[in-house]
Design a protein around this motif. Structure first.
Motif, PDB file in Angstrom:
ATOM      1  N   HIS A  63       0.835  -1.206   0.000  1.00 58.22           N
ATOM      2  CA  HIS A  63       0.000   0.000   0.000  1.00 58.22           C
ATOM      3  C   HIS A  63       0.865   1.250   0.000  1.00 58.22           C
ATOM      4  O   HIS A  63       1.597   1.521   0.950  1.00 58.22           O
ATOM      5  CB  HIS A  63      -0.935   0.035   1.212  1.00 58.22           C
ATOM      6  CG  HIS A  63      -1.735   1.307   1.267  1.00 58.22           C
ATOM      7  ND1 HIS A  63      -2.734   1.598   0.358  1.00 58.22           N
ATOM      8  CD2 HIS A  63      -1.658   2.394   2.075  1.00 58.22           C
ATOM      9  CE1 HIS A  63      -3.243   2.785   0.619  1.00 58.22           C
ATOM     10  NE2 HIS A  63      -2.607   3.301   1.653  1.00 58.22           N
ATOM     11  N   HIS A  65       1.374   5.458  -2.071  1.00 52.35           N
ATOM     12  CA  HIS A  65       0.945   6.508  -3.007  1.00 52.35           C
ATOM     13  C   HIS A  65       2.257   7.127  -3.466  1.00 52.35           C
ATOM     14  O   HIS A  65       2.733   8.099  -2.864  1.00 52.35           O
ATOM     15  CB  HIS A  65       0.084   7.559  -2.295  1.00 52.35           C
ATOM     16  CG  HIS A  65      -0.987   6.989  -1.416  1.00 52.35           C
ATOM     17  ND1 HIS A  65      -2.214   6.621  -1.898  1.00 52.35           N
ATOM     18  CD2 HIS A  65      -1.009   6.705  -0.091  1.00 52.35           C
ATOM     19  CE1 HIS A  65      -2.953   6.142  -0.897  1.00 52.35           C
ATOM     20  NE2 HIS A  65      -2.242   6.181   0.215  1.00 52.35           N
ATOM     21  N   HIS A 209      -8.823   2.090   1.423  1.00 52.26           N
ATOM     22  CA  HIS A 209      -8.459   2.383   2.817  1.00 52.26           C
ATOM     23  C   HIS A 209      -9.661   2.017   3.691  1.00 52.26           C
ATOM     24  O   HIS A 209     -10.776   2.449   3.398  1.00 52.26           O
ATOM     25  CB  HIS A 209      -8.223   3.880   3.036  1.00 52.26           C
ATOM     26  CG  HIS A 209      -7.043   4.454   2.324  1.00 52.26           C
ATOM     27  ND1 HIS A 209      -7.152   5.225   1.201  1.00 52.26           N
ATOM     28  CD2 HIS A 209      -5.714   4.389   2.601  1.00 52.26           C
ATOM     29  CE1 HIS A 209      -5.945   5.631   0.814  1.00 52.26           C
ATOM     30  NE2 HIS A 209      -5.052   5.129   1.643  1.00 52.26           N
ATOM     31  N   HIS A 246      -4.665  -0.374   6.167  1.00 56.53           N
ATOM     32  CA  HIS A 246      -4.806   0.046   7.568  1.00 56.53           C
ATOM     33  C   HIS A 246      -5.565  -0.935   8.461  1.00 56.53           C
ATOM     34  O   HIS A 246      -4.964  -1.623   9.248  1.00 56.53           O
ATOM     35  CB  HIS A 246      -5.363   1.472   7.687  1.00 56.53           C
ATOM     36  CG  HIS A 246      -4.508   2.471   6.962  1.00 56.53           C
ATOM     37  ND1 HIS A 246      -3.191   2.680   7.298  1.00 56.53           N
ATOM     38  CD2 HIS A 246      -4.746   3.282   5.900  1.00 56.53           C
ATOM     39  CE1 HIS A 246      -2.658   3.575   6.479  1.00 56.53           C
ATOM     40  NE2 HIS A 246      -3.576   3.958   5.615  1.00 56.53           N
ATOM     41  N   ASP A 297       2.540   3.180   2.992  1.00 60.77           N
ATOM     42  CA  ASP A 297       1.698   4.333   2.730  1.00 60.77           C
ATOM     43  C   ASP A 297       2.545   5.353   1.951  1.00 60.77           C
ATOM     44  O   ASP A 297       3.664   5.045   1.568  1.00 60.77           O
ATOM     45  CB  ASP A 297       1.135   4.912   4.041  1.00 60.77           C
ATOM     46  CG  ASP A 297      -0.296   5.440   3.857  1.00 60.77           C
ATOM     47  OD1 ASP A 297      -0.737   5.580   2.698  1.00 60.77           O
ATOM     48  OD2 ASP A 297      -0.970   5.711   4.867  1.00 60.77           O
TER      49      ASP A 297
END
Ligand SMILES: [Zn+2]
Length: 429
Positions: A63, A65, A209, A246, A297
């Motif tokens: 996960h 970005h 998420h 998460h 993240d």
């Protein structure tokens, strides 16, 4: 190219052996053909000396970005809601495709240098991430983050449809596309339903998420009288293979739903610590047999993409939270970063472990470093002592992407220059 890694120690993550000492890995084209004693019939183009090296499967960052590296250290020491609404979203609104391209490449350099060979990205201008992926030669899942916006609902769904059409399977199969509703608090039930239909239409998985903060869960109970996880379950989202970032604030009912539906939660310990989101019950989920993966993240809530830091934290934070030194042992944290990540991304038949027949996605760690002596226990060393900077060589699909810390596929200097320029222009615009 046929490649031989000679006299190397392997931590295969195959669920059988913990460590295979002083052995050989033989790779033909993109696949691992043989592990063990050398056979007479092999034809070798390149030999890598594995002395003082440990081979591990390429790490899977489940996960992230990656375009957000442009916002590294731009907005820190703020709670999630303020961080998102006052700093990140306004800055992101100004992003161009070119910005995302350079930010993503900057992140790929960082990932390669710290042993990540596969990532699952949620962002926008995802064509640029795909472009970077093809150039870098690594592996990734592209997902276009969908935040419901009046008048733009259909346009954003179409972005994903086109992304799938243009990129799924590209780069010799190193690129996949999934569908990505950002979160239940940014997409209405009606929009989520349309997103689920789209994932069914494309026959692909979901990246979302879920239950990141206490506030998100409390708001969900206030408005819907149920948790975010129950809410999306009721909408049918978990009928599709789901990667759920998460899952911090989950109760026993939520955990049961995750287990029953084979959802793969992604633990992001640095981000959860830094944004003060809390502690996901990782030990409990693992003991239930849930496939927990690991991620960084984005690098503006971390602030790096170094998976060895996440492995370290995933193990030690949970020990403290549970007041139990046996919680999340070193091998479990490594599994989260390799085979579990591969399972989450529906890629475990090909990657996530070093096994005959699998793709040659292999990372060689240089163990000849003062902070790694004496080497009493290799698995412990990988979780508790190794640094991302100990990654020496990175192989993806049988291709050498980095050797002796020199990246072969990307112009690192040019990327740093352009990403830095893009970030400064963006902040000043
Ligand atoms: Zn995220």
């Amino acid at each position: 190219m046929n490649l031989l890694i000679k006299n190397v120690t392997i931590v295969p993550m195959d669920g059988k052996e913990e460590v295979c000492k002083d052995t050989n890995i033989y790779v033909e084209e993109d696949k691992i053909i043989h592990i063990g004693e050398l056979r007479g019939d092999i034809k070798v183009d390149r030999i890598i000396n594995g002395k003082n090296k440990v081979a591990i499967p390429g790490l899977v960052n489940a996960h992230t970005h990656i375009g957000m590296s442009l916002f590294r250290n731009y907005a820190d020491d703020l709670p999630l809601h303020e961080w998102l609404t006052q700093k990140i979203w306004p800055a992101e609104a100004k992003l161009t495709a070119e910005d995302v391209y350079w930010g993503s490449l900057l992140s790929m350099v960082e990932m390669i240098q710290s042993g990540t060979t596969t990532f699952c990205d949620m962002y926008f201008f995802m064509d640029e991430v795909g472009r970077g992926l093809e150039e870098a030669g690594i592996r990734g899942v592209l997902t276009r983050g969908l935040i419901e916006e009046k008048g733009k609902e259909e346009e954003k769904l179409n972005d994903t449809r086109n992304l799938y059409k243009d990129w799924n399977g590209r780069g010799d199969g190193r690129i996949k596309v999934m569908v990505s509703p950002h979160a239940p608090y940014t997409c209405s039930a009606a929009y989520l339903e349309r997103i689920i239909d789209l994932a069914k239409e494309l026959n692909t998985g979901i990246h979302i998420h879920l239950s990141e903060t206490k506030k998100e869960v409390e708001d969900s109970f206030k408005e819907l009288h149920k948790s975010p996880i129950k809410h999306v379950y009721d909408l049918g989202l978990f009928k599709l293979p789901t990667v759920a970032a998460h899952c911090v604030h989950v109760d026993d009912d939520d955990i049961e739903i995750l287990k029953e539906n084979n959802v793969s939660p992604v633990n992001n310990p640095s981000s959860n610590l830094k944004l003060a989101s809390g502690f996901a019950p990782i030990d409990k989920m693992l003991k239930k047999g849930i496939n927990v993966a690991l991620g960084t993240d984005g690098s503006s809530s971390n602030n790096n993409l170094n998976m060895f830091e996440e492995i370290h934290l995933a193990s030690i934070v949970n020990k403290a939270v549970n007041m139990d030194a046996i919680s999340v042992p070193a091998i479990s944290a490594l599994e989260m970063a390799t085979i579990n990540g591969a399972k989450a991304l529906l890629w475990d038949k090909e990657i996530g472990s070093i096994e005959v027949g699998k793709k040659a996605d292999i990372v060689l760690m240089d163990m000849d470093k003062p902070h790694l002596y004496p080497l009493h226990n290799i698995v412990s060393s990988l979780a508790y002592s190794v640094q991302g900077s100990d990654v020496d060589t990175v192989i993806v699909d049988g291709n050498i992407i980095m050797e002796n810390r020199e990246i072969k596929t990307l112009d690192v200097e040019k990327i740093i220059y352009n990403a830095d320029k893009a970030s400064k222009n963006l902040i000043n615009r």
